[in-house]
Write a protein that holds these residues in place. Structure first.
Motif, PDB file in Angstrom:
ATOM      1  N   GLU A  94       0.835  -1.208   0.000  1.00 50.11           N
ATOM      2  CA  GLU A  94       0.000   0.000   0.000  1.00 50.11           C
ATOM      3  C   GLU A  94       0.866   1.252   0.000  1.00 50.11           C
ATOM      4  O   GLU A  94       0.574   2.221  -0.708  1.00 50.11           O
ATOM      5  N   GLU A  95       1.954   1.239   0.777  1.00 46.84           N
ATOM      6  CA  GLU A  95       2.879   2.379   0.825  1.00 46.84           C
ATOM      7  C   GLU A  95       3.541   2.595  -0.535  1.00 46.84           C
ATOM      8  O   GLU A  95       3.711   3.739  -0.970  1.00 46.84           O
ATOM      9  N   GLU A  96       3.913   1.532  -1.215  1.00 48.28           N
ATOM     10  CA  GLU A  96       4.567   1.633  -2.505  1.00 48.28           C
ATOM     11  C   GLU A  96       3.636   2.187  -3.575  1.00 48.28           C
ATOM     12  O   GLU A  96       4.069   2.838  -4.520  1.00 48.28           O
ATOM     13  N   MET A  97       2.348   1.948  -3.459  1.00 43.80           N
ATOM     14  CA  MET A  97       1.388   2.412  -4.447  1.00 43.80           C
ATOM     15  C   MET A  97       1.066   3.896  -4.273  1.00 43.80           C
ATOM     16  O   MET A  97       0.527   4.510  -5.173  1.00 43.80           O
ATOM     17  N   GLN A  98       1.404   4.454  -3.143  1.00 40.12           N
ATOM     18  CA  GLN A  98       1.081   5.871  -2.897  1.00 40.12           C
ATOM     19  C   GLN A  98       2.161   6.783  -3.358  1.00 40.12           C
ATOM     20  O   GLN A  98       3.168   6.716  -3.704  1.00 40.12           O
TER      21      GLN A  98
END
Length: 98
Positions: A94-98
């Motif tokens: 999720e962090e990488e997608m933001q």
């Protein structure tokens, strides 16, 4: 030759070699167990017969219960470790997608 311990035949339904092999391996780790084994009654039936022989005068049902309880604890640990790892993985994704 020493005194033969108690023998406990038991039967489980709706199970297969996955449970049989896991239990058999776990029970043999117990120093109070002289012998343990299992067999699948027939390939078309989902039934396992277990046999445990304890050492000395200890009732065979005692290592049977302890083995099942210990194995459940190990399975619970594996499950909780897996769930925690999945939670951390999803958070990183999720962090990488933001």
């Amino acid at each position: 030759m020493g005194q033969m311990g108690a023998v406990s035949p038991s039967c489980c339904t709706d199970e297969d070699h996955t449970l049989g092999n896991s239990c058999g391996t776990w029970w043999m780790k117990n120093p109070d167990v002289e012998f343990c084994g299992y067999c699948i009654t027939h390939p078309s039936e989902s039934k396992i017969n277990f046999r445990i022989q304890s050492r000395g005068t200890l009732p065979a049902v005692e290592p049977f219960r302890k083995g099942l309880s210990d194995l459940m604890g190990v399975c619970q640990h594996v499950l909780s470790t897996f769930e925690q790892s999945m939670k951390e993985f999803r958070a990183r994704q999720e962090e990488e997608m933001q």
